[in-house]
Motif scaffolding. Sequence first.
Motif, PDB file in Angstrom:
ATOM      1  N   MET A  86      41.669  35.176  48.069  1.00 56.26           N
ATOM      2  CA  MET A  86      41.737  34.199  47.192  1.00 56.26           C
ATOM      3  C   MET A  86      42.305  34.492  46.103  1.00 56.26           C
ATOM      4  SD  MET A  86      37.825  32.735  47.796  1.00 56.26           S
ATOM      5  CE  MET A  86      37.481  32.346  49.509  1.00 56.26           C
ATOM      6  N   PHE A  87      43.193  33.500  45.474  1.00 51.64           N
ATOM      7  CA  PHE A  87      43.779  33.420  44.265  1.00 51.64           C
ATOM      8  C   PHE A  87      44.710  34.671  44.305  1.00 51.64           C
ATOM      9  CE2 PHE A  87      39.573  31.201  43.693  1.00 51.64           C
ATOM     10  CZ  PHE A  87      40.048  29.915  43.124  1.00 51.64           C
ATOM     11  N   ARG A  88      45.363  34.796  45.246  1.00 52.12           N
ATOM     12  CA  ARG A  88      46.374  35.968  45.321  1.00 52.12           C
ATOM     13  C   ARG A  88      47.844  35.769  44.277  1.00 52.12           C
ATOM     14  NH1 ARG A  88      50.085  38.170  50.606  1.00 52.12           N
ATOM     15  NH2 ARG A  88      50.614  40.072  49.403  1.00 52.12           N
ATOM     16  N   ASP A  89      48.051  36.532  43.505  1.00 51.89           N
ATOM     17  CA  ASP A  89      48.850  36.374  42.395  1.00 51.89           C
ATOM     18  C   ASP A  89      48.456  35.109  41.366  1.00 51.89           C
ATOM     19  OD1 ASP A  89      50.503  38.156  43.479  1.00 51.89           O
ATOM     20  OD2 ASP A  89      51.830  36.685  45.061  1.00 51.89           O
ATOM     21  N   PRO A  90      47.517  35.352  40.691  1.00 51.84           N
ATOM     22  CA  PRO A  90      46.830  34.493  39.615  1.00 51.84           C
ATOM     23  C   PRO A  90      48.004  33.662  38.903  1.00 51.84           C
ATOM     24  CG  PRO A  90      45.614  36.473  39.662  1.00 51.84           C
ATOM     25  CD  PRO A  90      46.966  36.739  40.380  1.00 51.84           C
ATOM     26  N   TYR A 167      37.879  39.047  43.705  1.00 55.45           N
ATOM     27  CA  TYR A 167      38.256  37.361  43.506  1.00 55.45           C
ATOM     28  C   TYR A 167      37.960  36.678  42.378  1.00 55.45           C
ATOM     29  CZ  TYR A 167      39.289  37.618  48.732  1.00 55.45           C
ATOM     30  OH  TYR A 167      39.830  38.031  50.021  1.00 55.45           O
ATOM     31  N   ASP A 168      36.866  36.778  41.660  1.00 54.43           N
ATOM     32  CA  ASP A 168      36.227  36.183  40.555  1.00 54.43           C
ATOM     33  C   ASP A 168      37.376  36.522  39.456  1.00 54.43           C
ATOM     34  OD1 ASP A 168      33.973  34.401  39.778  1.00 54.43           O
ATOM     35  OD2 ASP A 168      33.968  36.171  37.945  1.00 54.43           O
ATOM     36  N   LYS A 169      37.703  37.681  39.290  1.00 51.91           N
ATOM     37  CA  LYS A 169      38.627  38.013  38.345  1.00 51.91           C
ATOM     38  C   LYS A 169      40.028  37.137  38.557  1.00 51.91           C
ATOM     39  CE  LYS A 169      41.207  41.699  35.833  1.00 51.91           C
ATOM     40  NZ  LYS A 169      41.612  43.034  35.990  1.00 51.91           N
ATOM     41  N   SER A 170      40.582  37.120  39.409  1.00 57.75           N
ATOM     42  CA  SER A 170      41.637  36.564  39.832  1.00 57.75           C
ATOM     43  C   SER A 170      41.569  35.084  39.783  1.00 57.75           C
ATOM     44  CB  SER A 170      42.117  36.915  41.478  1.00 57.75           C
ATOM     45  OG  SER A 170      42.419  38.196  41.697  1.00 57.75           O
ATOM     46  N   TYR A 171      40.397  34.440  40.102  1.00 60.68           N
ATOM     47  CA  TYR A 171      40.047  33.039  39.699  1.00 60.68           C
ATOM     48  C   TYR A 171      39.939  32.851  38.384  1.00 60.68           C
ATOM     49  CZ  TYR A 171      36.496  29.256  39.006  1.00 60.68           C
ATOM     50  OH  TYR A 171      36.076  28.160  38.666  1.00 60.68           O
ATOM     51  N   LYS A 172      39.433  33.776  37.675  1.00 55.75           N
ATOM     52  CA  LYS A 172      39.500  33.399  36.117  1.00 55.75           C
ATOM     53  C   LYS A 172      40.917  33.188  35.503  1.00 55.75           C
ATOM     54  CE  LYS A 172      34.935  33.179  35.223  1.00 55.75           C
ATOM     55  NZ  LYS A 172      34.621  31.904  34.563  1.00 55.75           N
TER      56      LYS A 172
END
Length: 283
Positions: A86-90, A167-172
């Motif tokens: 999830m949210f790979r390459d934010p 994932y949560d960090k990438s989401y942010k």
Amino acid sequence: MSELINNNKEQKYISPEQRDLLIEFLKKRLDLDISNYSLASVSRRFTKMFNDFESDSAQEFISKIEEEGSPRDFFLKHFTVNVTEMFRDPGFYANLVNLVFPVLAQKEQITIWSAACSSGEEVVSLAILLHEAGLLDKSRILGTDISQAMINYAMHAKYKVRGMSGYDKSYKLSGGQYALEEYLEKKGDYAIVKPFLLKHIEYAQHNLMHEPPAEGFDLIVCRNVLIYFDKDLQNQVLSKLANALLPGKSFLALGSKESIIFYNGRERFKEIDREYKIFQKTQ
């Protein structure tokens, strides 16, 4: 005598002759034509598969494939590169929100195709950000992959919690406004995607070498797939993707190492994000 080049006791390397024998088998017996894939990529994948299954020749590996109840699905499961999260390459998602979503917001309906979506994490990421932009209710997202096994996994819409720590960090970093718990319900060892997202998502098996599953898309996301194709096949696939997009105010997103520079119809697009390879179709 082994028909593979064997440089040491642990690693076996497939020869060009064995590679070509397996390619021919796939085309004739499994209706899988990978002859236009990058030969270097094919050799790497075959080498990994030969070693994973302790095969000493293409014929031995072919016998292993044929023993499976669904030989085609078995092969694709192990051949395709299913690296996703999830949210790979934010930065890509952040720029999608900032550069593309404002244009999509002007439309009455939004149709998005996530091509080669693997197990669906990219699709879920898109749905979450569309929701936060107030666009999900008028959106439909189609996720496709060549592997039916991956599509089946994606349709279950649940992911192991232990694999989601980052994932949560990438989401942010992608511009996420809340917390992933708003979208994923934890049940035991799994995080399950909530129904209000899923009702805007569909999945289907699809081979990018075939005609697109539909037309009139506002956004097509096809990341980190073209790098496995030779230039001719890249051209064919890019042409199909371009034709599946609406003219004007529609977008194509590729992987950061991919390009349309060798695409014969590159004049149909203008680049709006050089780093993350986002293009707008102009004609």
